[in-house]
Write a protein that holds these residues in place. Structure first.
Motif, short mmCIF file in Angstrom:
data_model
loop_
_atom_site.label_atom_id
_atom_site.label_comp_id
_atom_site.label_asym_id
_atom_site.label_seq_id
_atom_site.Cartn_x
_atom_site.Cartn_y
_atom_site.Cartn_z
N GLU A 1 9.40 0.42 9.29
CA GLU A 1 10.00 1.04 8.12
C GLU A 1 10.08 0.10 6.92
OE1 GLU A 1 14.11 3.36 6.83
OE2 GLU A 1 13.70 2.90 8.93
N ALA A 2 10.53 -1.14 7.14
CA ALA A 2 10.66 -2.09 6.04
C ALA A 2 9.30 -2.39 5.41
CB ALA A 2 11.33 -3.37 6.52
N GLN A 3 8.30 -2.60 6.26
CA GLN A 3 6.96 -2.88 5.75
C GLN A 3 6.43 -1.67 5.00
OE1 GLN A 3 4.04 -4.61 8.53
NE2 GLN A 3 2.48 -3.26 7.64
N TRP A 4 6.69 -0.48 5.49
CA TRP A 4 6.24 0.75 4.82
C TRP A 4 6.84 0.83 3.42
CZ3 TRP A 4 8.02 5.06 2.41
CH2 TRP A 4 7.15 6.17 2.33
N ARG A 5 8.14 0.50 3.29
CA ARG A 5 8.79 0.54 1.98
C ARG A 5 8.19 -0.50 1.04
NH1 ARG A 5 13.68 0.57 4.90
NH2 ARG A 5 14.06 -1.55 4.15
N ASP A 6 7.91 -1.69 1.55
CA ASP A 6 7.31 -2.74 0.72
C ASP A 6 5.95 -2.31 0.20
OD1 ASP A 6 9.51 -4.37 1.22
OD2 ASP A 6 8.54 -5.42 2.88
N GLU A 7 5.15 -1.73 1.08
CA GLU A 7 3.82 -1.29 0.65
C GLU A 7 3.94 -0.12 -0.32
OE1 GLU A 7 -0.49 0.23 2.40
OE2 GLU A 7 1.18 -0.06 3.80
N HIS A 8 4.93 0.73 -0.11
CA HIS A 8 5.15 1.86 -1.01
C HIS A 8 5.44 1.35 -2.42
CE1 HIS A 8 7.30 5.29 -2.88
NE2 HIS A 8 6.53 6.04 -2.10
N LEU A 9 6.29 0.32 -2.53
CA LEU A 9 6.59 -0.27 -3.83
C LEU A 9 5.32 -0.82 -4.48
CD1 LEU A 9 8.51 -1.36 -6.04
CD2 LEU A 9 8.81 -3.40 -4.62
N PHE A 10 4.52 -1.51 -3.70
CA PHE A 10 3.26 -2.08 -4.18
C PHE A 10 2.35 -0.99 -4.75
CE2 PHE A 10 -1.08 -3.70 -3.48
CZ PHE A 10 -0.99 -4.98 -4.04
N ILE A 11 2.26 0.12 -4.05
CA ILE A 11 1.42 1.23 -4.50
C ILE A 11 1.99 1.85 -5.76
CG2 ILE A 11 0.63 3.56 -3.92
CD1 ILE A 11 0.49 2.62 -0.98
N VAL A 12 3.30 2.07 -5.80
CA VAL A 12 3.94 2.67 -6.97
C VAL A 12 3.68 1.84 -8.22
CG1 VAL A 12 6.18 3.13 -8.05
CG2 VAL A 12 5.73 3.95 -5.74
N VAL A 13 3.84 0.52 -8.12
CA VAL A 13 3.63 -0.35 -9.27
C VAL A 13 2.19 -0.24 -9.78
CG1 VAL A 13 3.51 -2.76 -10.02
CG2 VAL A 13 5.49 -1.96 -8.72
N HIS A 14 1.24 -0.26 -8.87
CA HIS A 14 -0.16 -0.21 -9.29
C HIS A 14 -0.55 1.16 -9.82
CE1 HIS A 14 -0.28 -4.05 -7.17
NE2 HIS A 14 -1.43 -4.28 -7.79
#
Length: 214
Positions: free
Chosen positions: A39-52
């Protein structure tokens, strides 16, 4: 993992705001490759995608404004439009610089946890960013000479300075995240980014009075 957007809760068809912005479609476009159980990794990657994705949207509109500026230079009455559109591009570049700051909350360990899932994907492959930076780096941004009033000239310098600020912010982010490692797109990573950053222009830009053009 369930997408954070649920149409029933955040605007199913019939909600005018959600319909106008097409929110169900927009919020369904963030698809992290991290497994749901992390879950934590999923959220981190989600943030990365949102920013880009947000960055690509801002760049898309900056290109629209630059195209409008080019069209306006063909008219002698279009100088005020050129100034207004270049101001918008300048402000969009400011937001792009600030947007990278959202990734400062991502530690190198958190980034490296999902970095392999990017495959060969790299920000350097962004066609829109390449187009925007190419236009800004071109003499007078490709605008006809007759459009280069003192105000326009000042704005063009501001665009170049802000483009370099973005490059420097990105450079520092990558330095913190991957150090001297090879970039995901197969580049030399940090050395490649350093070669694209004009530190002299940034030093000159720090001496510019941004209040000259409001």
């Amino acid at each position: 993992m369930q997408q954070p957007f649920e149409a029933a809760e955040h605007g199913a068809p019939g909600n005018p705001y959600a319909d106008y912005l097409r929110l169900p479609q927009v919020l369904a476009l963030q698809e992290p490759r991290s497994p749901a159980e992390r879950e934590a990794q999923w959220r981190d990657e989600h943030l990365f995608i949102v920013v880009h994705q947000a960055a690509e949207l801002l760049v898309s509109h900056a290109l629209i404004e630059l195209r409008r500026a080019h069209e306006a230079t063909a008219r002698t009455s279009g100088r005020s439009t050129v100034v207004l559109t270049l101001r918008r591009v300048r402000d969009l570049l400011d937001q792009l610089v600030d947007l990278l700051g959202l990734l400062d909350g991502l530690t190198p360990a958190q980034f490296h946890a999902f970095r392999p899932l990017l495959g060969e994907a790299s920000g350097g492959q962004s066609v829109q960013f390449a187009d925007l930076l190419h236009q800004i780096d071109a003499p007078d941004c490709g605008l006809p000479a007759h459009a280069a009033t003192a105000e326009v000239a000042a704005l063009l310098v501001q665009l170049r300075v802000r483009a370099q600020r973005w490059k420097l912010r990105h450079l520092r982010l990558v330095e913190r995240m991957i150090g001297d490692a090879t970039g995901t797109g197969g580049t030399d990573g940090i050395q490649y980014l350093r070669s694209r950053t004009d530190t002299e222009l940034l030093r000159q830009g720090d001496d510019l009075d941004d209040d000259v053009v409001e």
